[in-house]
Design a protein around this motif. Structure first.
Motif, PDB file in Angstrom:
ATOM      1  N   GLN A 181      10.588   6.987   0.213  1.00  0.00           N
ATOM      2  CA  GLN A 181       9.462   5.999  -0.294  1.00  0.00           C
ATOM      3  C   GLN A 181      10.007   4.327   0.167  1.00  0.00           C
ATOM      4  OE1 GLN A 181       8.792   7.377  -4.481  1.00  0.00           O
ATOM      5  NE2 GLN A 181       6.650   7.412  -3.649  1.00  0.00           N
ATOM      6  N   ALA A 208      10.129   1.765   9.425  1.00  0.00           N
ATOM      7  CA  ALA A 208       8.855   1.937   8.504  1.00  0.00           C
ATOM      8  C   ALA A 208       7.721   2.530   8.771  1.00  0.00           C
ATOM      9  CB  ALA A 208       8.753   0.278   7.977  1.00  0.00           C
ATOM     10  N   GLY A 212       6.815   5.990   7.343  1.00  0.00           N
ATOM     11  CA  GLY A 212       5.706   5.647   6.367  1.00  0.00           C
ATOM     12  C   GLY A 212       6.109   5.437   5.176  1.00  0.00           C
ATOM     13  N   CYS A 213       7.235   4.328   5.053  1.00  0.00           N
ATOM     14  CA  CYS A 213       7.986   3.968   3.892  1.00  0.00           C
ATOM     15  C   CYS A 213       8.207   2.588   3.966  1.00  0.00           C
ATOM     16  CB  CYS A 213       9.117   4.859   3.682  1.00  0.00           C
ATOM     17  SG  CYS A 213      10.619   4.087   4.715  1.00  0.00           S
ATOM     18  N   PRO A 251       5.034   0.070   5.156  1.00  0.00           N
ATOM     19  CA  PRO A 251       4.538   1.281   5.862  1.00  0.00           C
ATOM     20  C   PRO A 251       3.943   0.959   7.099  1.00  0.00           C
ATOM     21  CG  PRO A 251       4.403   1.769   3.611  1.00  0.00           C
ATOM     22  CD  PRO A 251       4.493   0.178   3.612  1.00  0.00           C
ATOM     23  N   ILE A 276       1.789   3.712   1.421  1.00  0.00           N
ATOM     24  CA  ILE A 276       2.541   4.900   1.882  1.00  0.00           C
ATOM     25  C   ILE A 276       1.664   5.899   2.190  1.00  0.00           C
ATOM     26  CG2 ILE A 276       3.938   6.671   1.313  1.00  0.00           C
ATOM     27  CD1 ILE A 276       5.512   4.707  -0.552  1.00  0.00           C
ATOM     28  N   ARG A 279      -0.691   5.082   5.271  1.00  0.00           N
ATOM     29  CA  ARG A 279      -0.213   5.093   6.612  1.00  0.00           C
ATOM     30  C   ARG A 279      -0.047   6.426   6.968  1.00  0.00           C
ATOM     31  NH1 ARG A 279       0.828   4.352  11.793  1.00  0.00           N
ATOM     32  NH2 ARG A 279       3.009   5.149  12.223  1.00  0.00           N
ATOM     33  N   LYS A 280       0.270   7.226   5.902  1.00  0.00           N
ATOM     34  CA  LYS A 280       0.682   8.717   6.158  1.00  0.00           C
ATOM     35  C   LYS A 280      -0.768   9.408   6.392  1.00  0.00           C
ATOM     36  CE  LYS A 280       5.193   9.380   4.595  1.00  0.00           C
ATOM     37  NZ  LYS A 280       6.282  10.256   3.791  1.00  0.00           N
TER      38      LYS A 280
END
Length: 325
Positions: A181, A208, A212-213, A251, A276, A279-280
């Motif tokens: 994370q 990043a 996705g962090c 992220p 996060i 993004r993911k």
């Protein structure tokens, strides 16, 4: 995984007290105390900050660097020691996760080592840079895969790499696959000039986005006086300037505060973990966007040892060696 929290993080751009383990240690402890007054829950310091990055190895040929190399041995940090005890105490006192770069001495060898202290003062991780870069190979030994871990800390799932380890995509993927994370990155700073600043920018923003962090990155800074202490040669002094980029990245690959590229300072930002998921949802490199049926990472996470003990096991067929349990 808790993605509904906010963590205040700080990345510190700081000058070491050259040639002094104790001096640099005290300066870092003061920075932790200062960050605590601003509500910081996670603080990241540069690569091998204590006692100092071995700049001498970049500008001196091996035949001439023996004296400086020996001085680094004398000032390097043993783990555990009063130095690490001091940071355990500071992390516990301020309830802060501390990520610190040191030159670690283990008997007759030095290592580029990253330490992670949890907010209760526990030393959670001691990991060594897996491949020292270029000139650094004359100074440090190699680490192993046992340090490629993402840890559950008071501020979330935390991982770290040093400098050009970020150019090893499999090392980065090893942390990504553990659902990092917050990624803590460390670079030396005051090296090579603007091109290094630009490369750091690309590197941390790319990680990043890909992971996705959040990325919290810290670099050191040398004053003109310190550059003169390292070498009186004006030509060589030119390569000990610039190359700083202390920053905090979301992220989504954006800066969460102004980066620091000159002088000492502290970049502070609030990390909203909902970003996060945001993004993911679009691209999860180790989830719905991965193809493990096609591509997989195989890694050795065992700590490297020189001696492996065995004991005899007696069977009806033959006497064989098995690992000692």
């Amino acid at each position: 995984m808790n993605n509904s929290r906010i963590v205040r993080a700080a990345a510190v751009q700081i000058s070491p007290v050259l040639f002094s383990r104790d001096g640099t240690t005290e300066k870092v402890l003061q920075a932790i105390a200062k960050a605590a007054t601003q509500g910081v829950q996670l603080i990241v310091f540069p690569e091998t900050l204590i006692p100092y990055y071995p700049y001498f190895s970049f500008i001196q040929p091996p035949v001439l660097m023996g004296k400086e190399h020996m001085r680094l041995y004398e000032e390097a940090v043993i783990v555990p020691s009063p130095v690490t005890d001091a940071f355990c105490s500071a992390a516990r006192t301020y309830e802060m996760v501390v990520v610190l770069g040191i030159n670690e001495r283990d008997q007759g060898s030095l290592y580029n080592t990253q330490l992670i202290f949890d907010a209760d003062g526990t030393l959670l991780l001691k990991r060594r840079k897996i491949t020292p870069t270029y000139h650094e190979r004359m100074v440090w030994g190699q680490g192993d895969g046992s340090g490629l871990k993402v840890l559950d800390t008071a501020v979330g799932k935390l991982g770290c790499l040093a400098c050009w380890e970020h150019y090893n995509p499999l090392a980065r993927f090893a942390l990504m696959a553990q659902h990092e994370q917050i990624h803590c990155a460390q670079f030396p700073g005051s090296l090579v000039g603007q091109i290094f600043t630009d490369q750091i920018e690309v590197t941390i923003r790319h990680h990043a986005l890909e992971a996705g962090c959040f990325v919290v990155n810290a670099t050191s800074w040398l004053s003109p006086e310190q550059v003169g202490q390292i070498t009186p040669d004006e030509q060589l002094q030119r390569v000990l300037k610039g190359g700083c980029n202390t920053a905090i990245i979301s992220p989504e690959g954006t800066h969460l505060c102004s980066p620091i590229t000159e002088g000492e300072g502290m970049a502070i930002a609030d990390l909203d973990f909902s970003l996060i998921t945001k993004r993911k949802r679009m691209m999860d490199s180790v989830g719905h966007y991965s193809r493990p049926d096609l591509l997989q990472l195989h890694m050795n996470t065992e700590a490297r040892t020189l001696i492996e003990e065995y004991k005899w096991q007696f069977t009806s067929d033959a006497d064989v060696f098995i690992p000692k349990t």
